[in-house]
Design an enzyme around this catalytic site. Structure first.
Site, PDB file in Angstrom:
ATOM      1  N   ASP A  35       0.831  -1.206   0.000  1.00 58.26           N
ATOM      2  CA  ASP A  35       0.000   0.000   0.000  1.00 58.26           C
ATOM      3  C   ASP A  35       0.871   1.265   0.000  1.00 58.26           C
ATOM      4  O   ASP A  35       1.989   1.249   0.505  1.00 58.26           O
ATOM      5  CB  ASP A  35      -0.896  -0.033   1.249  1.00 58.26           C
ATOM      6  CG  ASP A  35      -2.070   0.928   1.142  1.00 58.26           C
ATOM      7  OD1 ASP A  35      -2.292   1.504   0.047  1.00 58.26           O
ATOM      8  OD2 ASP A  35      -2.777   1.114   2.152  1.00 58.26           O
ATOM      9  N   ASN A  37       1.351   3.395  -2.849  1.00 57.18           N
ATOM     10  CA  ASN A  37       1.922   3.823  -4.138  1.00 57.18           C
ATOM     11  C   ASN A  37       1.432   5.216  -4.517  1.00 57.18           C
ATOM     12  O   ASN A  37       2.197   6.058  -4.988  1.00 57.18           O
ATOM     13  CB  ASN A  37       1.503   2.865  -5.257  1.00 57.18           C
ATOM     14  CG  ASN A  37       2.073   1.482  -5.073  1.00 57.18           C
ATOM     15  OD1 ASN A  37       3.001   1.285  -4.297  1.00 57.18           O
ATOM     16  ND2 ASN A  37       1.514   0.517  -5.786  1.00 57.18           N
ATOM     17  N   GLY A  38       0.118   5.433  -4.337  1.00 56.10           N
ATOM     18  CA  GLY A  38      -0.481   6.710  -4.749  1.00 56.10           C
ATOM     19  C   GLY A  38       0.076   7.872  -3.932  1.00 56.10           C
ATOM     20  O   GLY A  38       0.437   8.914  -4.484  1.00 56.10           O
ATOM     21  N   ARG A  39       0.169   7.682  -2.608  1.00 50.97           N
ATOM     22  CA  ARG A  39       0.679   8.768  -1.749  1.00 50.97           C
ATOM     23  C   ARG A  39       2.162   9.032  -2.015  1.00 50.97           C
ATOM     24  O   ARG A  39       2.618  10.161  -1.995  1.00 50.97           O
ATOM     25  CB  ARG A  39       0.437   8.421  -0.268  1.00 50.97           C
ATOM     26  CG  ARG A  39      -0.975   8.751   0.174  1.00 50.97           C
ATOM     27  CD  ARG A  39      -1.308   8.082   1.467  1.00 50.97           C
ATOM     28  NE  ARG A  39      -1.544   6.661   1.275  1.00 50.97           N
ATOM     29  CZ  ARG A  39      -1.605   5.772   2.253  1.00 50.97           C
ATOM     30  NH1 ARG A  39      -1.426   6.149   3.504  1.00 50.97           N
ATOM     31  NH2 ARG A  39      -1.857   4.513   1.990  1.00 50.97           N
ATOM     32  N   HIS A  52       2.611   3.249  -8.860  1.00 48.13           N
ATOM     33  CA  HIS A  52       2.415   1.811  -9.120  1.00 48.13           C
ATOM     34  C   HIS A  52       3.614   1.239  -9.875  1.00 48.13           C
ATOM     35  O   HIS A  52       4.051   0.116  -9.636  1.00 48.13           O
ATOM     36  CB  HIS A  52       1.134   1.581  -9.928  1.00 48.13           C
ATOM     37  CG  HIS A  52      -0.109   1.980  -9.190  1.00 48.13           C
ATOM     38  ND1 HIS A  52      -0.338   1.638  -7.878  1.00 48.13           N
ATOM     39  CD2 HIS A  52      -1.206   2.707  -9.576  1.00 48.13           C
ATOM     40  CE1 HIS A  52      -1.506   2.121  -7.485  1.00 48.13           C
ATOM     41  NE2 HIS A  52      -2.044   2.782  -8.493  1.00 48.13           N
ATOM     42  N   SER A  80      -7.308  -5.796  -5.757  1.00 48.94           N
ATOM     43  CA  SER A  80      -8.417  -6.393  -5.013  1.00 48.94           C
ATOM     44  C   SER A  80      -9.707  -6.333  -5.830  1.00 48.94           C
ATOM     45  O   SER A  80      -9.802  -5.573  -6.806  1.00 48.94           O
ATOM     46  CB  SER A  80      -8.620  -5.648  -3.691  1.00 48.94           C
ATOM     47  OG  SER A  80      -9.283  -4.425  -3.923  1.00 48.94           O
ATOM     48  N   THR A  81     -10.699  -7.092  -5.397  1.00 46.35           N
ATOM     49  CA  THR A  81     -11.993  -7.066  -6.088  1.00 46.35           C
ATOM     50  C   THR A  81     -12.640  -5.676  -5.946  1.00 46.35           C
ATOM     51  O   THR A  81     -13.546  -5.344  -6.711  1.00 46.35           O
ATOM     52  CB  THR A  81     -12.951  -8.131  -5.498  1.00 46.35           C
ATOM     53  OG1 THR A  81     -12.889  -8.069  -4.069  1.00 46.35           O
ATOM     54  CG2 THR A  81     -12.585  -9.535  -5.939  1.00 46.35           C
ATOM     55  N   GLU A  82     -12.166  -4.879  -4.998  1.00 51.07           N
ATOM     56  CA  GLU A  82     -12.709  -3.517  -4.803  1.00 51.07           C
ATOM     57  C   GLU A  82     -11.961  -2.484  -5.655  1.00 51.07           C
ATOM     58  O   GLU A  82     -12.445  -1.376  -5.856  1.00 51.07           O
ATOM     59  CB  GLU A  82     -12.615  -3.105  -3.324  1.00 51.07           C
ATOM     60  CG  GLU A  82     -13.613  -3.830  -2.416  1.00 51.07           C
ATOM     61  CD  GLU A  82     -13.299  -5.314  -2.206  1.00 51.07           C
ATOM     62  OE1 GLU A  82     -12.105  -5.671  -2.124  1.00 51.07           O
ATOM     63  OE2 GLU A  82     -14.249  -6.121  -2.159  1.00 51.07           O
ATOM     64  N   LEU A 146      11.035 -20.621  -4.369  1.00 49.48           N
ATOM     65  CA  LEU A 146      10.021 -19.706  -3.831  1.00 49.48           C
ATOM     66  C   LEU A 146       8.751 -19.722  -4.682  1.00 49.48           C
ATOM     67  O   LEU A 146       8.824 -19.662  -5.908  1.00 49.48           O
ATOM     68  CB  LEU A 146      10.601 -18.279  -3.820  1.00 49.48           C
ATOM     69  CG  LEU A 146       9.616 -17.149  -3.501  1.00 49.48           C
ATOM     70  CD1 LEU A 146       9.248 -17.152  -2.024  1.00 49.48           C
ATOM     71  CD2 LEU A 146      10.201 -15.787  -3.879  1.00 49.48           C
TER      72      LEU A 146
HETATM   73  C1  FPP Z   1      -2.267   0.209  -3.175  1.00 52.74           C
HETATM   74  O1  FPP Z   1      -1.681   1.475  -3.116  1.00 52.74           O
HETATM   75  C2  FPP Z   1      -1.658  -0.524  -4.264  1.00 52.74           C
HETATM   76  C3  FPP Z   1      -2.347  -1.094  -5.278  1.00 52.74           C
HETATM   77  C4  FPP Z   1      -3.817  -1.094  -5.375  1.00 52.74           C
HETATM   78  C5  FPP Z   1      -1.634  -1.748  -6.375  1.00 52.74           C
HETATM   79  C6  FPP Z   1      -0.462  -2.538  -5.958  1.00 52.74           C
HETATM   80  C7  FPP Z   1       0.308  -2.883  -7.145  1.00 52.74           C
HETATM   81  C8  FPP Z   1       1.652  -2.878  -7.200  1.00 52.74           C
HETATM   82  C9  FPP Z   1       2.515  -2.563  -6.039  1.00 52.74           C
HETATM   83  C10 FPP Z   1       2.361  -3.247  -8.415  1.00 52.74           C
HETATM   84  C11 FPP Z   1       2.074  -4.675  -8.729  1.00 52.74           C
HETATM   85  C12 FPP Z   1       3.053  -5.261  -9.568  1.00 52.74           C
HETATM   86  C13 FPP Z   1       2.886  -6.430 -10.182  1.00 52.74           C
HETATM   87  C14 FPP Z   1       4.032  -7.051 -10.823  1.00 52.74           C
HETATM   88  C15 FPP Z   1       1.597  -7.105 -10.276  1.00 52.74           C
HETATM   89  P1  FPP Z   1      -2.601   2.731  -3.370  1.00 52.74           P
HETATM   90  O2  FPP Z   1      -2.588   3.059  -4.813  1.00 52.74           O
HETATM   91  O3  FPP Z   1      -3.948   2.488  -2.794  1.00 52.74           O
HETATM   92  O4  FPP Z   1      -1.844   3.833  -2.561  1.00 52.74           O
HETATM   93  P2  FPP Z   1      -2.519   5.035  -1.786  1.00 52.74           P
HETATM   94  O5  FPP Z   1      -3.285   4.417  -0.652  1.00 52.74           O
HETATM   95  O6  FPP Z   1      -1.342   5.813  -1.332  1.00 52.74           O
HETATM   96  O7  FPP Z   1      -3.372   5.770  -2.757  1.00 52.74           O
END
Ligand code: FPP
Length: 255
Positions: A35, A37-39, A52, A80-82, A146
């Site tokens: 979690d 990525n966006g922030r 992301h 996620s499904t959401e 793994l």
């Molecule tokens: C939540 O952070 C993250 C996700 C919904 C996506 C996670 C995906 C990746 C880390 C990349 C996946 C890579 C592969 C190879 C499948 P958020 O966007 O909700 O962050 P925020 O809460 O800060 O907005």
């Protein structure tokens, strides 16, 4: 001396000040809610998708570290499904990431004997996403190292509802008696039927919730939260989580 060397891992590079890990008590299965990525992106004035994309690079680093440490199963909550509720462009970007990741990393994953799996509801995934993941699953099916398990279009409640529906069907068809149903039987109907429950759950970004992730399977897992955003989550953080896990006494409700 030899015994000590054998049972202690070398320190992770950025982690020299910390105590080493006990190689005999590495969690067999680690699940991660990736979690923040966006922030992370917002803090840098970047679009969310840049977060992301950067998070995808963390997936690579943590997979390699899990492999180095001898973790057997690494389950990553990738979608996620959401998450379908997000803006279309973001969903489309997220759906391209498995493809991009695998096109860059599959050969190294094969070299490292990693087995790729997917845990989720395949039916709603775009064909290009599913094809890339299924090809990786096919090419790594015989690998014995793994297990890298992508939770993709995964939702725990949906998983359990579908299990209940299938159990109902099997009862109706006379394949199963409700009296015979027990926990291990129920688990065979879950998407994680071929894996042990996670020993350790990690969630990044400071949120303290499970977000519909492996609700059944996490019943006795150790939980570890960090404020660090996923793109910045390092091998040292991963080691820190495992070190904390090793300090805990798991009692499973006993004494
Ligand atoms: C939540 O952070 C993250 C996700 C919904 C996506 C996670 C995906 C990746 C880390 C990349 C996946 C890579 C592969 C190879 C499948 P958020 O966007 O909700 O962050 P925020 O809460 O800060 O907005």
């Amino acid at each position: 001396m030899f015994q000590r060397l054998k049972t202690k891992f070398a320190k992770a590079p950025e982690d020299a000040s910390q105590e080493v890990l006990d190689a005999d008590n590495i969690p067999q299965h680690i699940a991660i809610i990736m979690d923040g990525n966006g922030r992370w992106a917002k803090n840098r004035g970047l679009p969310r998708i840049a977060g992301h994309h950067s998070g995808m690079k963390t997936v690579k680093r943590i997979t390699m570290e899990a492999d180095r440490l001898g973790v057997k199963f690494l389950t990553l909550y990738a979608f996620s499904t959401e998450n379908w509720k997000r803006p279309k462009a973001e969903v489309e970007f997220l759906m391209k990431l498995p493809q991009e990741f695998l096109s860059i990393e599959l050969s190294e994953l094969i070299e490292k004997n990693v087995q790729v799996r997917m845990m989720g509801h395949k039916e709603d995934l775009p064909p290009h996403t599913l094809a890339a993941v299924e090809e990786a699953i096919r090419q790594t099916a015989g690998n014995t190292g793994l297990v890298l398990n992508f939770a993709l279009n995964y939702g725990s409640r949906k998983e359990m509802m579908e299990a209940v529906r299938r159990i109902g069907q099997d009862v109706r068809e006379g394949k199963l008696s409700p009296d015979d149903l027990n926990e291990s039987h129920f688990e065979q109907y879950l998407l994680s039927s071929d894996m042990p429950d996670p020993d350790l759950l990690i969630r990044t970004s400071g949120e303290l919730r499970l977000s519909n992730f492996m609700l059944w399977q996490l019943a006795y897992s150790e939980l570890w939260f960090t404020n660090v955003y996923w793109p910045e989550f390092s091998e040292a953080h991963f080691n820190e989580a495992i070190r904390e896990y090793q300090r805990r006494a798991r009692r499973y409700g006993g004494l």
